[in-house]
Design a protein around this motif. Sequence first.
Motif, PDB file in Angstrom:
ATOM      1  N   PHE A 174      -4.249   7.122  -1.775  1.00 52.32           N
ATOM      2  CA  PHE A 174      -3.958   7.653  -3.101  1.00 52.32           C
ATOM      3  C   PHE A 174      -2.485   7.989  -3.319  1.00 52.32           C
ATOM      4  O   PHE A 174      -2.085   8.284  -4.450  1.00 52.32           O
ATOM      5  CB  PHE A 174      -4.779   8.928  -3.351  1.00 52.32           C
ATOM      6  CG  PHE A 174      -6.259   8.702  -3.398  1.00 52.32           C
ATOM      7  CD1 PHE A 174      -6.856   8.101  -4.493  1.00 52.32           C
ATOM      8  CD2 PHE A 174      -7.063   9.065  -2.328  1.00 52.32           C
ATOM      9  CE1 PHE A 174      -8.216   7.884  -4.531  1.00 52.32           C
ATOM     10  CE2 PHE A 174      -8.428   8.855  -2.353  1.00 52.32           C
ATOM     11  CZ  PHE A 174      -9.010   8.258  -3.457  1.00 52.32           C
ATOM     12  N   THR A 175      -1.674   7.976  -2.263  1.00 54.46           N
ATOM     13  CA  THR A 175      -0.294   8.428  -2.415  1.00 54.46           C
ATOM     14  C   THR A 175       0.613   7.710  -1.423  1.00 54.46           C
ATOM     15  O   THR A 175       0.190   7.396  -0.305  1.00 54.46           O
ATOM     16  CB  THR A 175      -0.193   9.949  -2.179  1.00 54.46           C
ATOM     17  OG1 THR A 175       1.195  10.338  -2.229  1.00 54.46           O
ATOM     18  CG2 THR A 175      -0.754  10.353  -0.822  1.00 54.46           C
ATOM     19  N   PRO A 176       1.854   7.434  -1.844  1.00 54.08           N
ATOM     20  CA  PRO A 176       2.828   6.889  -0.896  1.00 54.08           C
ATOM     21  C   PRO A 176       3.467   7.976  -0.038  1.00 54.08           C
ATOM     22  O   PRO A 176       4.280   7.677   0.833  1.00 54.08           O
ATOM     23  CB  PRO A 176       3.867   6.231  -1.812  1.00 54.08           C
ATOM     24  CG  PRO A 176       3.819   7.042  -3.068  1.00 54.08           C
ATOM     25  CD  PRO A 176       2.379   7.465  -3.221  1.00 54.08           C
ATOM     26  N   ALA A 177       3.100   9.245  -0.288  1.00 50.98           N
ATOM     27  CA  ALA A 177       3.661  10.344   0.497  1.00 50.98           C
ATOM     28  C   ALA A 177       3.251  10.200   1.955  1.00 50.98           C
ATOM     29  O   ALA A 177       2.217   9.597   2.284  1.00 50.98           O
ATOM     30  CB  ALA A 177       3.188  11.689  -0.056  1.00 50.98           C
ATOM     31  N   ARG A 178       4.034  10.791   2.819  1.00 50.54           N
ATOM     32  CA  ARG A 178       3.768  10.682   4.255  1.00 50.54           C
ATOM     33  C   ARG A 178       2.756  11.746   4.674  1.00 50.54           C
ATOM     34  O   ARG A 178       3.118  12.883   4.978  1.00 50.54           O
ATOM     35  CB  ARG A 178       5.087  10.812   5.024  1.00 50.54           C
ATOM     36  CG  ARG A 178       5.916   9.553   4.907  1.00 50.54           C
ATOM     37  CD  ARG A 178       7.305   9.675   5.465  1.00 50.54           C
ATOM     38  NE  ARG A 178       7.900   8.360   5.577  1.00 50.54           N
ATOM     39  CZ  ARG A 178       8.381   7.661   4.535  1.00 50.54           C
ATOM     40  NH1 ARG A 178       8.350   8.190   3.325  1.00 50.54           N
ATOM     41  NH2 ARG A 178       8.884   6.462   4.713  1.00 50.54           N
ATOM     42  N   PHE A 194       9.787   5.923   8.840  1.00 52.92           N
ATOM     43  CA  PHE A 194      10.627   6.932   8.209  1.00 52.92           C
ATOM     44  C   PHE A 194      12.106   6.565   8.341  1.00 52.92           C
ATOM     45  O   PHE A 194      12.878   6.668   7.379  1.00 52.92           O
ATOM     46  CB  PHE A 194      10.374   8.299   8.841  1.00 52.92           C
ATOM     47  CG  PHE A 194      11.293   9.376   8.326  1.00 52.92           C
ATOM     48  CD1 PHE A 194      11.008  10.058   7.167  1.00 52.92           C
ATOM     49  CD2 PHE A 194      12.469   9.697   9.016  1.00 52.92           C
ATOM     50  CE1 PHE A 194      11.862  11.035   6.678  1.00 52.92           C
ATOM     51  CE2 PHE A 194      13.322  10.677   8.537  1.00 52.92           C
ATOM     52  CZ  PHE A 194      13.017  11.346   7.372  1.00 52.92           C
ATOM     53  N   THR A 195      12.502   6.134   9.521  1.00 54.09           N
ATOM     54  CA  THR A 195      13.895   5.749   9.746  1.00 54.09           C
ATOM     55  C   THR A 195      14.300   4.588   8.852  1.00 54.09           C
ATOM     56  O   THR A 195      15.399   4.566   8.284  1.00 54.09           O
ATOM     57  CB  THR A 195      14.106   5.378  11.225  1.00 54.09           C
ATOM     58  OG1 THR A 195      13.698   6.468  12.052  1.00 54.09           O
ATOM     59  CG2 THR A 195      15.567   5.053  11.516  1.00 54.09           C
ATOM     60  N   SER A 253      10.260   6.856  -0.580  1.00 52.13           N
ATOM     61  CA  SER A 253       9.215   5.880  -0.899  1.00 52.13           C
ATOM     62  C   SER A 253       9.646   4.925  -2.015  1.00 52.13           C
ATOM     63  O   SER A 253       8.937   3.965  -2.299  1.00 52.13           O
ATOM     64  CB  SER A 253       7.919   6.590  -1.306  1.00 52.13           C
ATOM     65  OG  SER A 253       8.129   7.410  -2.437  1.00 52.13           O
ATOM     66  N   ALA A 254      10.786   5.182  -2.648  1.00 53.92           N
ATOM     67  CA  ALA A 254      11.227   4.330  -3.756  1.00 53.92           C
ATOM     68  C   ALA A 254      12.754   4.326  -3.830  1.00 53.92           C
ATOM     69  O   ALA A 254      13.344   5.135  -4.556  1.00 53.92           O
ATOM     70  CB  ALA A 254      10.633   4.809  -5.078  1.00 53.92           C
ATOM     71  N   PRO A 255      13.420   3.412  -3.109  1.00 46.87           N
ATOM     72  CA  PRO A 255      14.882   3.351  -3.177  1.00 46.87           C
ATOM     73  C   PRO A 255      15.406   2.646  -4.420  1.00 46.87           C
ATOM     74  O   PRO A 255      16.609   2.636  -4.664  1.00 46.87           O
ATOM     75  CB  PRO A 255      15.249   2.559  -1.916  1.00 46.87           C
ATOM     76  CG  PRO A 255      14.060   1.682  -1.681  1.00 46.87           C
ATOM     77  CD  PRO A 255      12.869   2.483  -2.114  1.00 46.87           C
ATOM     78  N   ASP A 256      14.502   2.052  -5.215  1.00 43.66           N
ATOM     79  CA  ASP A 256      14.938   1.255  -6.371  1.00 43.66           C
ATOM     80  C   ASP A 256      14.266   1.708  -7.662  1.00 43.66           C
ATOM     81  O   ASP A 256      13.790   0.901  -8.453  1.00 43.66           O
ATOM     82  CB  ASP A 256      14.668  -0.230  -6.130  1.00 43.66           C
ATOM     83  CG  ASP A 256      13.178  -0.535  -5.997  1.00 43.66           C
ATOM     84  OD1 ASP A 256      12.398   0.409  -5.737  1.00 43.66           O
ATOM     85  OD2 ASP A 256      12.799  -1.712  -6.171  1.00 43.66           O
TER      86      ASP A 256
END
Length: 261
Positions: free
Chosen positions: A17-21, A39-40, A184-187
């Motif tokens: 449900f989530t891109p969170a870690r 993560f790196t 989770s979203a660099p763009d």
Amino acid sequence: MSDEPVPARPIIDLKSFTPARVALGRSGASLPTRPLLDFTLAHARARDAVHAAFDAPRLVAEVRALGLAATEVRSRAADRGDYLRRPDLGRQLDAASAATLEGIAAAPCQLAIVIGDGLSAAAVHAHAARLLQSLLPRLAEEEAVAIGHVVVASGARVALGDEIGAIIGARMIVMLIGERPGLSAPDSLGAYLTFAPKPGLTDAQRNCVSNIHKAGLSYDEAALKIAWLVREGLARQATGVALKDESADRAPRRIGTAVPE
């Protein structure tokens, strides 16, 4: 009703449900190798997005391919280091760019689009032209809103659009700009709308449609919201805290007949 207890869902289900870690697991007192490497990698991508070079000529060409005239300008930030250390320089046009815009300014226009690199040039390269392509038909619908100018700005902060809008006489500015990269979203692309732009405005006088990227808000969804806010903002003669996004609930009022609230 059954008295049987509802079985607890394992926390691992949250990952769908989530891109969170979440539910990363544990290896002794540390993370397992795979989540640590992920993560790196995400952190490296976020850093790369902040420092990536902005290809303004490419954006100008993509805008012109959509049938719009585009002008390239830059802020007073001389390089990326200046931009990151001195946010104030990213909010001001350099002298040559101000003169260029004064030279093309003619009659005032309803709407101008500013495309700026912000904190993620990667987001602008990936999404700005495609979002604009989705936005143009929305603006051309009944009671069309014409785009008077498109300006591509290097070294740009959001407030740079205020000076640009004031010089070219735009009633409203839509600023498409790269948002601060996340893990989770660099763009991620953001769109900031400002009615009656002029230097010195605050974020309380803007509306923002954010999180526009592949795993976030789609181009069509973002274009619908932006077009609604443009029309409603022009009708009310206001953006920011005076304008709530109700695009899902009702059509915007007519621009020429509405009374500002």
